[in-house]
Design an enzyme around this catalytic site. Structure first.
Site, PDB file in Angstrom:
ATOM      1  CB  CYS A  28      -4.815  -1.906   4.050  1.00 48.05           C
ATOM      2  SG  CYS A  28      -4.094  -2.149   5.699  1.00 48.05           S
ATOM      3  CD  GLU A  35      -2.648   1.051   2.693  1.00 50.33           C
ATOM      4  OE1 GLU A  35      -3.578   1.860   2.840  1.00 50.33           O
ATOM      5  OE2 GLU A  35      -2.393   0.140   3.518  1.00 50.33           O
ATOM      6  CE  LYS A  44      -7.303   1.325   3.307  1.00 47.03           C
ATOM      7  NZ  LYS A  44      -6.096   1.658   4.103  1.00 47.03           N
ATOM      8  CD  GLU A  53      11.636   3.968  33.992  1.00 53.08           C
ATOM      9  OE1 GLU A  53      12.423   3.348  34.737  1.00 53.08           O
ATOM     10  OE2 GLU A  53      11.978   4.546  32.946  1.00 53.08           O
ATOM     11  CG  ASP A  66      14.552   0.395  32.272  1.00 51.74           C
ATOM     12  OD1 ASP A  66      13.880  -0.569  31.891  1.00 51.74           O
ATOM     13  OD2 ASP A  66      14.290   1.050  33.294  1.00 51.74           O
TER      14      ASP A  66
END
Length: 557
Positions: free
Chosen positions: A157, A43, A121, A412, A306
């Site tokens: 899609c 697409e 589409k 966080e 992290d």
């Protein structure tokens, strides 16, 4: 008769119409040499997805039109080759007060220098990260064309997630469906996508070819994994995920119907959840840095989980030689933190430096001493340390041209357990959509796997097993301020990602105090998230395009 069809699963760059056109030309030419007579691209392949408000600019549409002509002319001499290309078409009226869209999300079929068919589409998604009704108007009709006696029906899609577009194509004579897609990744989406296409095949009775985009674009990832289903809904071919690929299948028309087959090596298995999440994060980093021209990456390596995970991802994405890790110990940094940081950079062979921030911290406190006289130390002093580190990293970034990768996770970000202009300072938030419990899962998985050949066991075990801490005050632990991460992440998933209410969570057994605290923090910290760097989306709801809440807001969910 037998028709060879190739899905060109390519990684395009938004706005690089000449480059995208060249990729399509090269892929189609190579496939034609192998006997392929139908090439299907994803697409909006010609302009890249998602082009967002570039689609509102007339010059952008003109450049897409020119690129389509370029492809048509370049392939004109390949007799009988049909190439399906996604691109925007049309214009609209736009003033300072009014916008009327007359633009389509189109698939055009090129053959011997001409556009021989097209399809617009019909179903325009307007949820999650999608905003297609801002840019396009729904198409009408069907797109069925013939290649070597085979009638192919086009869908784009979202059309394939509904019954009517496929039925209309079948009723117009289509013998196979070719679906062009740019469907953003989130965990589990691949299996869900294939199941929905099985339902489409079962409903219309036609085999289906699914041409899917691959690559990273700002915060979203497209994982590829293009596939083909036979008329019974069985997956007969699947391309590799998170990499460019071409997927070639054979379609045979006989008196009994249409058979879709592929070679034995064309069916790549779906990866497990940890492996696909790792690949998504790696691709997101590689494409954001590569497509935007960054020379390398800088990150603050704290000795915690992290930053260790982000470092391992970055090495897999762009290579150890392009990464600079900086340890910035404060008066509260434990010895094991710098010991583990040094250990990790040796394992990965990454450039590493240490810059002590204690003198700078003392300077800030001295400068503010008169203003803070009589006031106790609190989070203000903690934030000063984080902001010193952010300033140092940004200075290194400015001087070298490398981008700062931030290391904060979704837990966080949700609760504001991060410092604005401190550890949030940077250009790209790698694990912004990964909750803390998944951070630990991925670290363990990476230590057991080396998918990119950059080194086994990259993360020292103690980094994974020690209690997490921001190390901004003596003996600090994350759980001093937050519920246990297993509880916190479960609340985030249900409240933030699934829109479940406070009372429903409490009724399901969560402690009221935990629910009230977490949901209050999520609400209060919207202003921080608005100022955070863009980061990779890997869940069905991330803090970014998926999350649009007012900062000034008194509603209690």
């Amino acid at each position: 008769m037998t028709l060879q069809i190739c899905v060109a699963q390519l990684n395009f760059v938004v706005g690089d119409m000449p480059g995208n056109a060249r990729k399509i030309i090269d892929a189609a030419t190579e496939a034609y040499g192998r006997g392929v007579r139908l090439v299907v691209t994803p697409e909006l392949s010609l302009c890249g997805y998602a082009a967002e408000d570039l689609l509102l600019r007339p010059a952008f549409i003109d450049a897409c039109d020119d690129a389509l002509k370029t492809v048509a002319q370049a392939l004109a001499g390949l007799k009988g080759l049909h190439v399906v290309i996604g691109h925007p078409e049309g214009g609209g009226l736009r003033t300072r007060s009014v916008a009327v869209t007359r633009r389509h999300n189109r698939a055009s079929v090129l053959c011997e220098g001409q556009v021989v068919a097209h399809y617009d589409k019909r179903e325009l998604p307007n949820y999650q990260v999608f905003d297609e009704r801002r840019y396009f108007t729904p198409g009408q009709g069907v797109g069925v064309f013939e290649v070597d006696g085979v009638k192919v029906g086009l869908l784009i899609c979202e059309d394939a997630w509904f019954d009517e577009p496929a039925r209309l194509a079948r009723d117009a004579g289509a013998q196979v469906l070719a679906v062009l897609n740019a469907s953003p990744f989130h965990a589990g989406k691949g299996a869900e996508r294939e199941q929905r296409m099985r339902e489409r095949v079962a409903d219309c009775g036609l085999p289906l070819i699914y041409a899917h985009l691959v690559g990273g674009q700002d915060e979203v990832i497209f994982e590829g994994r293009s596939f083909a289903l036979d008329a019974q809904g069985q997956v007969v071919a699947r391309a590799e995920g998170f990499r460019e690929a071409d997927l070639t299948v054979q379609l045979a028309v006989n008196p009994q119907g249409v058979d879709l087959t592929a070679g034995a090596d064309a069916l790549v298995p779906l990866a497990n959840a940890d492996a696909e999440l790792w690949d998504a994060l790696v691709l997101g980093v590689r494409d954001y840095l590569g497509k935007n021209g960054f020379k390398g990456a800088i990150l603050g390596l704290s000795g915690g989980i992290d930053s260790a995970l982000v470092l391992a991802i970055a090495v897999d994405a762009i290579g150890a030689d392009k990464i600079h890790a900086v340890m910035m110990p404060s008066p509260y940094t434990a010895d094991i933190s710098w010991i583990d940081a040094r250990d990790m950079v040796k394992r990965l062979n990454v450039r590493y430096d240490e810059i002590a921030i204690a003198p700078l911290f003392d300077g800030f406190k001295q400068a503010l001493a008169d203003q803070f006289a009589g006031l106790k130390e609190d989070t203000t002093e903690e934030n000063i340390q984080a902001r010193i580190r952010g300033t140092l990293l940004m200075a290194l970034s400015n001087k070298t041209g490398a981008i700062v990768l931030t290391t904060g996770n979704k837990s966080e970000m949700a609760t504001g357990y991060c410092t604005l202009y401190g550890d949030m300072a940077g250009g790209f938030a790698v694990i912004k959509d990964v909750v803390k419990t998944r951070v630990f899962d991925l670290a363990r998985w990476r230590n057991m796997n080396d998918p990119y050949g950059t080194g086994s066991q990259p993360i020292p075990e103690r980094i994974i097993t020690r209690p997490p801490s921001a190390e901004l005050r003596p003996d600090q632990k994350d759980q001093d301020s937050l519920p246990a991460y297993e509880v916190l992440d479960a609340i985030i998933q249900r409240y933030m990602e699934n829109d479940e209410g406070v009372e429903a969570l409490i009724a399901d057994g969560f402690e009221r105090a935990d629910v009230e605290k977490v949901t209050r923090l999520i609400k209060l910290n919207e202003y921080k998230r608005r100022q955070s760097p863009v980061g990779i989306r890997v869940t069905h709801r991330s803090f970014g395009k998926d999350w649009r809440y007012p900062m000034t807001n008194k509603f209690r969910a």
